[in-house]
Write a protein that holds these residues in place. Structure first.
Motif, mmCIF file in Angstrom:
data_model
loop_
_atom_site.group_PDB
_atom_site.id
_atom_site.type_symbol
_atom_site.label_atom_id
_atom_site.label_comp_id
_atom_site.label_asym_id
_atom_site.label_seq_id
_atom_site.Cartn_x
_atom_site.Cartn_y
_atom_site.Cartn_z
ATOM 1 N N THR A 113 106.468 13.200 8.958
ATOM 2 C CA THR A 113 106.489 14.488 9.650
ATOM 3 C C THR A 113 105.187 14.800 10.391
ATOM 4 N N VAL A 114 104.160 13.978 10.196
ATOM 5 C CA VAL A 114 102.866 14.221 10.843
ATOM 6 C C VAL A 114 102.577 13.078 11.811
ATOM 7 N N TYR A 185 98.409 32.490 16.379
ATOM 8 C CA TYR A 185 98.084 31.763 15.156
ATOM 9 C C TYR A 185 98.085 32.678 13.938
ATOM 10 N N GLY A 186 98.106 33.996 14.176
ATOM 11 C CA GLY A 186 98.218 34.938 13.066
ATOM 12 C C GLY A 186 97.054 35.873 12.874
ATOM 13 N N MET A 286 99.050 20.249 7.140
ATOM 14 C CA MET A 286 99.643 19.884 8.430
ATOM 15 C C MET A 286 101.165 19.915 8.353
ATOM 16 N N GLU A 287 101.713 19.496 7.241
ATOM 17 C CA GLU A 287 103.174 19.481 7.092
ATOM 18 C C GLU A 287 103.759 20.886 7.134
ATOM 19 N N THR A 288 102.949 21.901 6.818
ATOM 20 C CA THR A 288 103.426 23.285 6.850
ATOM 21 C C THR A 288 103.126 23.961 8.178
ATOM 22 N N GLY A 289 102.508 23.223 9.118
ATOM 23 C CA GLY A 289 102.209 23.802 10.421
ATOM 24 C C GLY A 289 100.795 24.279 10.596
ATOM 25 N N ILE A 290 99.925 24.051 9.607
ATOM 26 C CA ILE A 290 98.519 24.425 9.744
ATOM 27 C C ILE A 290 97.814 23.282 10.441
#
Length: 323
Positions: A113-114, A185-186, A286-290
């Motif tokens: 996924t990365v 980005y929040g 990274m897998e969670t989108g960070i």
């Protein structure tokens, strides 16, 4: 077999780079050879190029992170095989090349996924964010955080990660365009413009209290503003000098009880166990989108252009070199 390699002849400006073909050596005992698909750049590379952090000898090869595929395996290596997708970051320096032999213990397997580009642009920054948010200061729900350059490569990861911990994030950016990115980005609040009164805005946004922790990669006279934005018994963390050398800071500025910290991700990563812990956590993030968005890509031979863009302050996200 030959590869393309970027040499730094001596400390200085971008004219000190030269690119040439170089013979590949087989991996040694405990090593793997990685065929790079993407090489990450960081402001750390600029410090190495200029000699702020000198290399042991010259000509030398700089660069602290890359990702690609295992091309060959040296004696004594059982954890990797040809074709495995991997990334690495931290010491030893030397990523600005198409292929590289590196100790197997420094390589991290990448999940499907990365992508290699994401890993090359986010691994060192993700490790740095983990060190800053969990080891230097334990950021958690309710922590008030100030992040400079919130639309940049490291800044964007810090914003995303801090928000995932339910912290309140105040970011600084140089333009409305970068403000829009940092908001996506929040970031909860944004201070826009190089001439903004950062201290006054932080005090306004925190009802006069100040933030619990400030992360400052700008340097110059910004560090003093960061210290003044921190609450009593909070912490200012200096992690770079993108705007130039930091003038002396009077010790009185740390009253009453403010802490000032100057951590080094490279020193942290010198310990293999600490390195692997931070790298694995960064890959999971990274897998969670960070991640850091890819702001630009350059051919390895165009390394000088990549450094020009990095130093210009125009870029957002990470700049990659592609062999």
């Amino acid at each position: 077999m030959t590869e393309q390699i970027v040499w730094l002849n001596a400390p200085g400006d971008i004219t000190q780079f030269h690119v040439e073909d170089h013979r590949c050596e087989p991996p040694g005992d405990g090593e793997i050879r990685i065929r790079h698909e993407a090489i990450g750049t960081n402001f750390l590379d600029v410090y190495h190029r200029k000699g702020l952090y000198p290399m042991p000898s010259y000509p030398s090869v700089i660069g602290a992170e890359a990702a690609g595929m295992v091309d060959d395996v040296g004696p004594g290596v059982s954890m990797f095989k040809r074709g495995d997708r991997v990334a690495y970051a931290g010491p030893p320096i030397g990523a600005y090349r198409a292929m590289r032999n590196i100790a197997a213990e420094r390589a991290i397997k990448l999940p499907d996924t990365v992508s290699a580009k994401t890993a090359a642009g986010s691994l060192l920054k993700g490790m740095t964010a983990y060190m800053l948010l969990k080891k230097i200061y334990n950021v958690r729900a309710g922590t008030r955080v100030l992040i400079h350059a919130a639309a940049g490569g490291l800044g964007s990861i810090l914003v995303r990660w801090a928000r995932s911990l339910d912290a309140t994030v105040i970011g600084t950016v140089g333009s409305p365009e970068k403000a829009a990115l940092a908001a996506s980005y929040g970031a909860d609040h944004l201070i826009v413009g190089r001439g903004a009164d950062i201290v006054a805005e932080v005090k306004r946004l925190t009802n006069g209290r100040g933030v619990d922790v400030a992360y400052d990669g700008i340097g110059g006279d910004t560090l003093l503003k960061s210290i003044r934005s921190v609450r009593p018994f909070g912490m200012a963390v200096t992690i770079g000098q993108a705007a130039g050398a930091i003038p002396p800071v009077p010790v009185e500025e740390l009253r009453p009880g403010k802490a000032l910290c100057h951590p080094s991700i490279m020193a942290w990563c010198a310990d293999v166990d600490q390195y692997r812990e931070a790298a694995l956590v960064a890959v999971q993030a990274m897998e969670t989108g960070i991640v850091s968005q890819i702001g630009a890509e350059y051919r390895l031979a165009d390394v000088a252009k990549a450094h020009e863009e990095m130093e210009s302050g125009r870029s957002t996200g990470s700049i990659l070199l592609i062999p």
